[in-house]
Design a protein around this motif. Structure first.
Motif, PDB file in Angstrom:
ATOM      1  N   ALA A  16      -0.659 -10.435   9.688  1.00 33.10           N
ATOM      2  CA  ALA A  16       0.740 -10.035   9.761  1.00 33.10           C
ATOM      3  C   ALA A  16       1.675 -11.232   9.679  1.00 33.10           C
ATOM      4  O   ALA A  16       2.728 -11.168   9.038  1.00 33.10           O
ATOM      5  CB  ALA A  16       0.999  -9.242  11.039  1.00 33.10           C
ATOM      6  N   LEU A  40       2.358  -3.119  10.346  1.00 36.69           N
ATOM      7  CA  LEU A  40       2.454  -2.916   8.899  1.00 36.69           C
ATOM      8  C   LEU A  40       1.500  -1.846   8.367  1.00 36.69           C
ATOM      9  O   LEU A  40       1.645  -1.412   7.222  1.00 36.69           O
ATOM     10  CB  LEU A  40       2.147  -4.231   8.170  1.00 36.69           C
ATOM     11  N   THR A  89       5.586  -5.353   3.075  1.00 39.29           N
ATOM     12  CA  THR A  89       6.298  -4.414   3.944  1.00 39.29           C
ATOM     13  C   THR A  89       5.375  -3.393   4.608  1.00 39.29           C
ATOM     14  O   THR A  89       5.666  -2.896   5.691  1.00 39.29           O
ATOM     15  CB  THR A  89       7.381  -3.674   3.150  1.00 39.29           C
ATOM     16  N   ARG A  90       4.273  -3.053   3.930  1.00 39.73           N
ATOM     17  CA  ARG A  90       3.288  -2.133   4.490  1.00 39.73           C
ATOM     18  C   ARG A  90       1.917  -2.461   3.912  1.00 39.73           C
ATOM     19  O   ARG A  90       1.813  -3.119   2.885  1.00 39.73           O
ATOM     20  CB  ARG A  90       3.643  -0.669   4.183  1.00 39.73           C
TER      21      ARG A  90
END
Length: 281
Positions: A39, A79, A48-49
């Protein structure tokens, strides 16, 4: 730059919780690679994900791996948007396993690693019948095969035309060995299947770690883009395997360089829109 960057291929390794039989033979990856480490790097490069991709845990740990990912995804601000679970389509117990996963909204698809298994595995009638059961579920199936196995992958795609297949890592080209031609023909052929999407992911691990640059990767990535088109492409990091070829930030930077000449619409499809559509993110 596209405002969103969805990583469709994140591996997390936690040997205190799960067993990974293959790690003992890959010294460079034989340690924990935890969410916090990922992360920190991912947020720095605009991810972002992420979808967690199964890490070929011991068969008895498959559902425990998904449970572990679920715990991480429940943390505020994390995330992780979904999980691609391991599976064993060659087993009689697959149908019951599939039913359990269908009840879990975190599970977005499956993968059975094939590139390290005998070619006969995916040719077994039970394997093929079980794979067809994914049709209509909305769950995808990742294909991780070597160029010499691409015919096996094509056969599976043809047998289950209503299953969404994802070809991992640009079809695992031997970039370091310069084996472009046989790989190229296989990509051209599998791309003719409308139910196959290609994942531009992790190819830095297949290049010479000391000498590769953007020009080294370009012929491979460009051929995948040309073959599949931007409506059938997704992006993935293959972290931590990408650390074998320079790491997450290096691969993200290389990707941006490789698609620098593409339109904002094309980049958005590759980096986020197709992933959101396929996995309903």
């Amino acid at each position: 730059m596209a405002s969103e960057l969805i990583d469709t291929h994140l591996h997390l390794i936690d040997q205190s919780v799960l067993s990974y039989p293959w790690l003992s033979s890959v010294e460079a990856l034989n340690r924990d690679f935890l969410y916090e480490e990922y992360a920190q790097q991912a947020l720095r490069v605009g991810i972002t994900r992420a979808l967690h991709m199964e890490v070929d845990v011991a068969a008895s740990d498959i559902e425990s791996e998904t449970t572990n990912v679920a715990k991480l995804s429940a943390r505020e601000g994390n995330l992780i948007a979904g999980a691609i679970s391991s599976c064993r389509p060659e087993d009689e117990a697959f149908s019951a396993f599939l039913e359990r996963q269908l009840a879990n909204p975190l599970v977005k698809g499956f993968r059975r690693v094939l590139h390290v298994m005998p070619d006969e595995l995916s040719a077994q009638p039970l394997f093929r019948e079980n794979l067809k059961k994914l049709g209509g579920t909305g769950l995808s199936f990742d294909l991780c095969v070597l160029p010499k196995q691409i015919e096996k992958a094509i056969t599976l795609a043809d047998l289950a035309p209503d299953v969404q297949f994802i070809l991992d890592h640009c079809g695992v080209p031997d970039i370091k060995g310069g084996a472009f031609k046989p790989w190229q023909a296989g990509i051209t052929e599998i791309a003719k299947r409308a139910n196959v999407t290609a994942k531009i992911s992790g190819v830095v691990a297949y290049a010479d770690a000391q000498t590769w640059n953007v020009e080294t990767l370009a012929p491979y990535v460009n051929h995948v883009i040309a073959s599949f088109g931007f409506d059938r492409l997704v992006w993935g990091s293959d972290w931590p395997v990408c650390t074998l070829g320079g790491g997450l930030a290096t691969w993200v930077a290389a990707t941006h360089a490789l698609v620098a000449g593409c339109s904002e619409d094309e980049k958005a499809k590759l980096f986020s829109q197709n992933a959101k559509r396929i996995w309903k993110l």
